[in-house]
Design an enzyme around this catalytic site. Structure first.
Site, mmCIF file in Angstrom:
data_model
loop_
_atom_site.group_PDB
_atom_site.id
_atom_site.type_symbol
_atom_site.label_atom_id
_atom_site.label_comp_id
_atom_site.label_asym_id
_atom_site.label_seq_id
_atom_site.Cartn_x
_atom_site.Cartn_y
_atom_site.Cartn_z
ATOM 1 N N PHE A 1 0.813 -1.227 0.000
ATOM 2 C CA PHE A 1 0.000 0.000 0.000
ATOM 3 C C PHE A 1 0.844 1.274 0.000
ATOM 4 O O PHE A 1 0.365 2.334 -0.379
ATOM 5 C CB PHE A 1 -0.930 0.006 1.234
ATOM 6 C CG PHE A 1 -0.244 0.461 2.498
ATOM 7 C CD1 PHE A 1 -0.142 1.814 2.802
ATOM 8 C CD2 PHE A 1 0.338 -0.451 3.376
ATOM 9 C CE1 PHE A 1 0.517 2.235 3.952
ATOM 10 C CE2 PHE A 1 0.995 -0.031 4.515
ATOM 11 C CZ PHE A 1 1.090 1.316 4.808
ATOM 12 N N CYS B 1 9.519 1.966 3.340
ATOM 13 C CA CYS B 1 10.411 0.858 3.691
ATOM 14 C C CYS B 1 11.820 1.362 3.917
ATOM 15 O O CYS B 1 12.650 0.663 4.467
ATOM 16 C CB CYS B 1 10.403 -0.192 2.595
ATOM 17 S SG CYS B 1 11.053 0.453 1.068
ATOM 18 N N ARG C 1 -5.727 -1.589 -0.471
ATOM 19 C CA ARG C 1 -6.036 -0.386 0.317
ATOM 20 C C ARG C 1 -6.021 0.880 -0.528
ATOM 21 O O ARG C 1 -6.703 1.840 -0.214
ATOM 22 C CB ARG C 1 -5.043 -0.250 1.471
ATOM 23 C CG ARG C 1 -5.230 -1.379 2.441
ATOM 24 C CD ARG C 1 -4.340 -1.242 3.643
ATOM 25 N NE ARG C 1 -4.014 -2.580 4.093
ATOM 26 C CZ ARG C 1 -2.860 -2.953 4.596
ATOM 27 N NH1 ARG C 1 -1.892 -2.083 4.732
ATOM 28 N NH2 ARG C 1 -2.667 -4.183 4.966
ATOM 29 N N SER D 1 5.497 -6.907 3.292
ATOM 30 C CA SER D 1 6.071 -7.220 4.602
ATOM 31 C C SER D 1 6.870 -8.526 4.544
ATOM 32 O O SER D 1 6.653 -9.374 3.664
ATOM 33 C CB SER D 1 4.949 -7.331 5.631
ATOM 34 O OG SER D 1 4.047 -8.335 5.235
HETATM 35 P P1 NAD Z 1 1.662 -6.615 3.006
HETATM 36 O O1 NAD Z 1 2.709 -7.637 3.078
HETATM 37 O O2 NAD Z 1 0.561 -6.672 4.009
HETATM 38 O O3 NAD Z 1 0.943 -6.635 1.572
HETATM 39 C C1 NAD Z 1 1.680 -6.632 0.372
HETATM 40 C C2 NAD Z 1 0.879 -7.352 -0.701
HETATM 41 O O4 NAD Z 1 0.675 -8.717 -0.298
HETATM 42 C C3 NAD Z 1 -0.501 -6.750 -0.945
HETATM 43 O O5 NAD Z 1 -0.765 -6.740 -2.326
HETATM 44 C C4 NAD Z 1 -1.429 -7.703 -0.199
HETATM 45 O O6 NAD Z 1 -2.706 -7.780 -0.787
HETATM 46 C C5 NAD Z 1 -0.710 -9.033 -0.290
HETATM 47 N N1 NAD Z 1 -0.977 -9.891 0.878
HETATM 48 C C6 NAD Z 1 -1.206 -9.486 2.155
HETATM 49 N N2 NAD Z 1 -1.406 -10.568 2.945
HETATM 50 C C7 NAD Z 1 -1.297 -11.666 2.163
HETATM 51 C C8 NAD Z 1 -1.390 -13.076 2.411
HETATM 52 N N3 NAD Z 1 -1.641 -13.558 3.618
HETATM 53 N N4 NAD Z 1 -1.214 -13.916 1.372
HETATM 54 C C9 NAD Z 1 -0.944 -13.452 0.144
HETATM 55 N N5 NAD Z 1 -0.860 -12.118 -0.144
HETATM 56 C C10 NAD Z 1 -1.023 -11.241 0.850
HETATM 57 O O7 NAD Z 1 2.399 -5.184 3.052
HETATM 58 P P2 NAD Z 1 1.742 -3.737 3.158
HETATM 59 O O8 NAD Z 1 1.205 -3.538 4.541
HETATM 60 O O9 NAD Z 1 0.851 -3.474 2.005
HETATM 61 O O10 NAD Z 1 3.049 -2.833 2.960
HETATM 62 C C11 NAD Z 1 3.919 -2.480 3.989
HETATM 63 C C12 NAD Z 1 5.109 -3.420 4.054
HETATM 64 O O11 NAD Z 1 5.807 -3.416 2.825
HETATM 65 C C13 NAD Z 1 6.148 -2.990 5.090
HETATM 66 O O12 NAD Z 1 6.610 -4.143 5.748
HETATM 67 C C14 NAD Z 1 7.241 -2.354 4.255
HETATM 68 O O13 NAD Z 1 8.526 -2.365 4.847
HETATM 69 C C15 NAD Z 1 7.201 -3.207 3.050
HETATM 70 N N6 NAD Z 1 7.810 -2.546 1.913
HETATM 71 C C16 NAD Z 1 9.039 -2.975 1.525
HETATM 72 C C17 NAD Z 1 9.680 -2.350 0.477
HETATM 73 C C18 NAD Z 1 11.035 -2.787 0.040
HETATM 74 O O14 NAD Z 1 11.498 -2.296 -0.966
HETATM 75 N N7 NAD Z 1 11.707 -3.697 0.717
HETATM 76 C C19 NAD Z 1 9.047 -1.290 -0.204
HETATM 77 C C20 NAD Z 1 7.783 -0.891 0.210
HETATM 78 C C21 NAD Z 1 7.169 -1.544 1.273
#
Ligand code: NAD
Length: 498
Positions: free
Chosen positions: A149, A281, A177, A226
């Protein structure tokens, strides 16, 4: 109520699922739309559209592909303000920050416009008598992006411009979201002349994601989100033979040495910890004060934390907006409480902040927690909110050891005027992206972005040269054109050059 639909084969579609998720405006706390949560069949339709489009797109000349990318670049640029508004209304970040995100995404499109040069292969003349060798790279097929998101335009744009420029077709599963920016990008692709089916957007949750991971028609998956989900994506998708890059969460440390300029460091620490409400991130969430640096840096950061103008992202005076959901707000507030109960000192407390006229918004004010230790929850958890924890150590080497003991390895920074300390730091930390007096060291699009350890599962970083490598595979051809059969010189021993 507006319903955000899927984009499959060049048009919007409601698909077959009747499940939806609410899309909030975080500044008001009100639901403003709903987004469809795709069924297995919906995702399969998107993958089928991409598979059907792959044959002709992969055979489209690289010059033609580049021309479409240039047109897309112009359109995204022309619509940057509109995209930023969509982001602000669903994510909450302030408009200037949303514009910055579009700009950084646009830079990847600009990088991908150079695809004719990026795909140039190698040629070696006369590797053996009358034999030449050359190499070139081919696209993989249907590739998918699953995105978080916190950057609803930039993170998808880390992936699809490069993937599509390389000749792949793409299925994007954006965050449920803030799903609208990706739909606008799909329309702009169409306007740019991209054939239908090359870029598809399917919304959804775990059902949609699992369908992508298990599909035999998807060759590669790029994920950002995440760490627990990144690890899961990597395990499940590699089990079905896919190429996977899965970027996870972070705990980014900035170390401050006694020889650093305190005001410079405090300005940058505050911006890096509280910008985008800490939902980056690459946000700095742990400040590690070395030696005598501690008291001065805490006093200076406290002052800046109190001065941050918090409000609706649409208000041009705001420097920081709300966090994304009510659950995120409650989780952050609860974690700050654990810091207090575990013995840390909350020197600036954003838990009770109210924004006039936005009482229902998902706001948390900038928060500074001093006296944090590595056992506390505020240190071990990725808070993903506007919270800066301050830890204290005696030496640079202790700070480096602390960073290396942390399971994440996304970004880190040092504030110092010592080149020797900076060099020891850059060589010593087990982290992918390092800033020297630069707190958010996000590489430019022509470098690649990625962390180490639990911040990335897979071998290749995103965009830049590694992105091109991820979305293509190499062929090496060894060729000879004999004039007569007398030139055959065939032999039963293993071929060697002569
Ligand atoms: P998230 O992991 O909750 O969701 C990411 C994606 O995974 C979304 O499209 C979501 O729909 C999907 N998803 C969520 N739960 C799932 C499940 N149980 N099974 C399969 N798919 C699922 O992350 P978020 O809250 O949207 O984003 C924030 C996180 O992303 C933070 O941890 C942040 O550090 C990380 N992030 C990392 C980077 C990087 O470059 N390393 C960049 C941006 C964000």
């Amino acid at each position: 109520m507006r319903t955000v639909q899927h984009w499959i084969a060049g048009k919007t579609t409601t698909g077959s699922s009747d499940r939806t998720a609410p899309v909030f405006n975080p500044a008001t706390g009100q639901q403003q739309a709903e987004v469809l949560l795709g069924s297995v069949g919906d995702v399969e339709s998107a993958i089928a559209a991409a598979r059907d489009a792959f044959g002709s797109w992969s055979q489209t000349s690289v010059s033609r592909r580049a021309k479409i990318l240039f047109t897309f670049r112009e359109l995204v640029n022309a619509h940057a303000a509109e995209l930023a508004e969509l982001i602000t209304d669903e994510h909450g970040k302030v408009l200037s920050d949303a514009m910055g995100e579009v700009q950084r995404g646009l830079e990847v499109v600009e990088f991908a416009c150079g695809i004719p040069s990026l795909l140039k292969g190698d040629f070696s003349d006369q590797v053996s008598t009358d034999v030449d060798t050359f190499s070139f790279r081919e696209p993989l097929g249907v590739v998918a992006g699953i995105t978080p998101f916190n950057f609803p335009a930039m993170v998808p744009m880390w992936m699809f411009p490069v993937a599509i420029a390389c000749g792949n077709t793409f299925v994007l599963k954006p965050s449920e979201r803030d799903p609208s920016a990706s739909m606008r990008l799909a329309e702009l692709w169409q306007e740019a002349g991209l054939p239908d089916g090359v870029f598809n957007v399917v919304h959804g949750d775990k059902v949609a994601v699992d369908t992508i991971l298990d599909s035999p028609d998807v060759a590669a998956v790029s994920f950002v989100g995440s760490t627990p989900i990144a690890r899961y994506i990597h395990e499940r998708a590699t089990a079905t033979g896919k190429r996977v890059q899965a970027l996870g969460g972070a705990k980014n440390h900035a170390i401050i040495l006694p020889d650093a300029d305190v005001d410079f460091a405090a300005d940058h620490l505050a911006a890096a910890a509280f910008g985008s409400a800490g939902e980056r991130c690459m946000a700095i969430s742990a400040a590690v004060a070395v030696g005598t640096a501690g008291d001065a840096i805490v006093a200076a950061v406290n002052q800046r934390a109190r001065d941050v103008k918090v409000g609706s992202g649409r208000d041009s005076d705001s420097e920081m907006g709300p966090v994304v959901t009510r659950q995120a707000q409650e989780r952050i507030v609860e974690l700050i409480g654990t810091g207090e109960s575990q013995g840390a000192d909350v020197t600036v407390d954003g838990r009770t902040l109210e924004v006039a006229g936005h009482e229902e918004g998902f706001f948390v004010g900038p928060t500074v927690i001093d006296g944090v230790t590595t056992e506390m929850d505020v240190y071990t958890e990725e808070i993903f909110g506007p919270v800066l924890s301050v830890l204290r150590v005696d030496t640079v080497d202790e700070a480096i050891a602390m960073i290396n003991a942390n399971p994440y390895g996304n970004g880190t920074a040092i504030f110092t005027s010592s080149g020797e300390a900076a060099r020891r730091f850059q060589r010593g930390v087990h982290v992918g992206m390092i800033g020297i007096n630069v707190p958010v060291p996000v590489p430019m699009a022509y470098y690649s972005f990625g962390g180490w350890k639990d911040s990335l599962f897979g071998d290749k970083h995103v965009h830049g040269p590694e992105g091109v490598g991820f979305y293509t595979r190499a062929k090496v051809v060894t060729a000879r054109w004999p004039r007569t059969s007398a030139d055959s010189e065939a032999s039963f021993h293993f071929p060697t050059s002569k």
